[in-house]
Motif scaffolding. Sequence first.
Motif, PDB file in Angstrom:
ATOM      1  N   ARG A  21       0.837  -1.202   0.000  1.00  0.00           N
ATOM      2  CA  ARG A  21       0.000   0.000   0.000  1.00  0.00           C
ATOM      3  C   ARG A  21       0.875   1.256   0.000  1.00  0.00           C
ATOM      4  N   GLU A  22       1.871   1.263   0.856  1.00  0.00           N
ATOM      5  CA  GLU A  22       2.735   2.446   0.986  1.00  0.00           C
ATOM      6  C   GLU A  22       3.500   2.706  -0.306  1.00  0.00           C
ATOM      7  N   GLY A  23       3.977   1.635  -0.956  1.00  0.00           N
ATOM      8  CA  GLY A  23       4.696   1.815  -2.204  1.00  0.00           C
ATOM      9  C   GLY A  23       3.811   2.376  -3.295  1.00  0.00           C
ATOM     10  N   SER A  24       2.573   1.905  -3.370  1.00  0.00           N
ATOM     11  CA  SER A  24       1.649   2.404  -4.387  1.00  0.00           C
ATOM     12  C   SER A  24       1.323   3.876  -4.161  1.00  0.00           C
ATOM     13  N   MET A  25       1.029   4.230  -2.922  1.00  0.00           N
ATOM     14  CA  MET A  25       0.682   5.630  -2.645  1.00  0.00           C
ATOM     15  C   MET A  25       1.901   6.536  -2.752  1.00  0.00           C
ATOM     16  N   ALA A  26       3.092   5.996  -2.509  1.00  0.00           N
ATOM     17  CA  ALA A  26       4.314   6.795  -2.682  1.00  0.00           C
ATOM     18  C   ALA A  26       4.554   7.148  -4.141  1.00  0.00           C
ATOM     19  N   SER A  36      -3.888   7.094  -5.626  1.00  0.00           N
ATOM     20  CA  SER A  36      -4.810   7.394  -4.534  1.00  0.00           C
ATOM     21  C   SER A  36      -5.099   6.131  -3.730  1.00  0.00           C
ATOM     22  N   ARG A  37      -5.769   6.327  -2.606  1.00  0.00           N
ATOM     23  CA  ARG A  37      -6.072   5.183  -1.746  1.00  0.00           C
ATOM     24  C   ARG A  37      -7.018   4.207  -2.440  1.00  0.00           C
ATOM     25  N   SER A  38      -8.004   4.761  -3.138  1.00  0.00           N
ATOM     26  CA  SER A  38      -8.958   3.890  -3.823  1.00  0.00           C
ATOM     27  C   SER A  38      -8.290   3.159  -4.991  1.00  0.00           C
ATOM     28  N   MET A  58      -6.274   0.338  -3.675  1.00  0.00           N
ATOM     29  CA  MET A  58      -7.120  -0.788  -3.314  1.00  0.00           C
ATOM     30  C   MET A  58      -7.493  -1.617  -4.545  1.00  0.00           C
ATOM     31  N   LEU A  59      -7.847  -0.928  -5.640  1.00  0.00           N
ATOM     32  CA  LEU A  59      -8.322  -1.626  -6.832  1.00  0.00           C
ATOM     33  C   LEU A  59      -7.200  -2.318  -7.607  1.00  0.00           C
ATOM     34  N   THR A  60      -6.026  -1.711  -7.654  1.00  0.00           N
ATOM     35  CA  THR A  60      -4.959  -2.211  -8.528  1.00  0.00           C
ATOM     36  C   THR A  60      -3.861  -2.969  -7.794  1.00  0.00           C
ATOM     37  N   VAL A  61      -3.785  -2.848  -6.479  1.00  0.00           N
ATOM     38  CA  VAL A  61      -2.705  -3.500  -5.733  1.00  0.00           C
ATOM     39  C   VAL A  61      -3.241  -4.481  -4.691  1.00  0.00           C
ATOM     40  N   VAL A  62      -4.096  -3.985  -3.806  1.00  0.00           N
ATOM     41  CA  VAL A  62      -4.533  -4.800  -2.672  1.00  0.00           C
ATOM     42  C   VAL A  62      -5.469  -5.921  -3.130  1.00  0.00           C
ATOM     43  N   LEU A  63      -6.505  -5.586  -3.902  1.00  0.00           N
ATOM     44  CA  LEU A  63      -7.472  -6.606  -4.322  1.00  0.00           C
ATOM     45  C   LEU A  63      -6.844  -7.704  -5.185  1.00  0.00           C
ATOM     46  N   PRO A  64      -6.009  -7.379  -6.179  1.00  0.00           N
ATOM     47  CA  PRO A  64      -5.366  -8.475  -6.939  1.00  0.00           C
ATOM     48  C   PRO A  64      -4.523  -9.387  -6.056  1.00  0.00           C
ATOM     49  N   THR A  65      -3.901  -8.831  -5.017  1.00  0.00           N
ATOM     50  CA  THR A  65      -3.103  -9.663  -4.117  1.00  0.00           C
ATOM     51  C   THR A  65      -3.990 -10.582  -3.284  1.00  0.00           C
ATOM     52  N   ALA A  66      -5.169 -10.107  -2.917  1.00  0.00           N
ATOM     53  CA  ALA A  66      -6.040 -10.858  -2.017  1.00  0.00           C
ATOM     54  C   ALA A  66      -7.124 -11.641  -2.744  1.00  0.00           C
ATOM     55  N   VAL A  67      -7.110 -11.641  -4.090  1.00  0.00           N
ATOM     56  CA  VAL A  67      -8.216 -12.254  -4.823  1.00  0.00           C
ATOM     57  C   VAL A  67      -8.325 -13.750  -4.539  1.00  0.00           C
ATOM     58  N   GLY A  68      -7.187 -14.414  -4.318  1.00  0.00           N
ATOM     59  CA  GLY A  68      -7.249 -15.838  -4.004  1.00  0.00           C
ATOM     60  C   GLY A  68      -8.001 -16.113  -2.713  1.00  0.00           C
ATOM     61  N   GLY A  69      -7.758 -15.299  -1.694  1.00  0.00           N
ATOM     62  CA  GLY A  69      -8.467 -15.455  -0.428  1.00  0.00           C
ATOM     63  C   GLY A  69      -9.944 -15.129  -0.549  1.00  0.00           C
TER      64      GLY A  69
END
Length: 273
Positions: free
Chosen positions: A155-160, A164-166, A169-180
């Motif tokens: 998250r920090e790397g993307s925002m750096a 934006s935060r949203s 979430m859409l391009t970094v966090v969700l693809p990482t967590a899609v398996g879960g």
Amino acid sequence: MESLATLAALAAVAVLGMVIYSVARRGAPALSLDLFTKLPGVDPFGRPTGGIENSIVGTVVITGVATAIAVPVGVLVAIYNAEFASPRVADAVRLLLNLLAGVPTIVLGVFMFGLLVIGRGQNAFAGSCGLAMVIVPVIARSTEEVLALVPSSLREGSMALGASRSRTMLTVVLPTAVGGIVTGTIIAVARAAGETAPLLFTTALFASAVSFDPRQALGSLPLVIFFDSEQPSQFAQQQAWAAALVLMVVVLVGAIAGRLLSLRTRRQIEKAR
């Protein structure tokens, strides 16, 4: 204490083994191609014949619509709770989700009966909404746990980099967590597929024809088990055991697949860290 804990674990596994063996022993002899490809009917002497094709199709339609309703809601609730809500609001939402998960499914069935059936007639969509209420808290809580496992460095790397935060979430966090998220969805759907109480109030008056229209009352495997097990006919009772075996296999396969995907997702997240 270690011995007692081991005995308790063995007892739990033994109970599962006895259930699987009992259902398989009674249901396996009734398995045939006709069971999956023919509609229920009666012979000239009034004895039940045929299969459960309409109920298999109905189960797929009802759970499919319930999944389509529950997955977006559950995932969005989890995203809000994990990323945007204040701690106080997040705790309140978690409490409400836990309460919803603990509500007896027969209460959900009565609620859907009063909301979507009275004045409209029984229909599969009402049953799907009842099952969606079973699925949502499971997906929301499991997705929230997976989002918490995503390393904060991503998250920090993307925002750096100016995202934006949203967008993060859409391009970094969700693809990482899609398996879960897929894992939680499989487990939740497998659990909801065997629920009977919401369907008894919403879609029990179904016809024996095959239909894909959720606006009509559709059959399902839980309803076949419920109704056929009470019939005096030995054929109907054997068909109920066969339907129970099919449903049990679906649930077990879904649970095992969800567990394997969960382990894979955890390994991928650990590598990302």
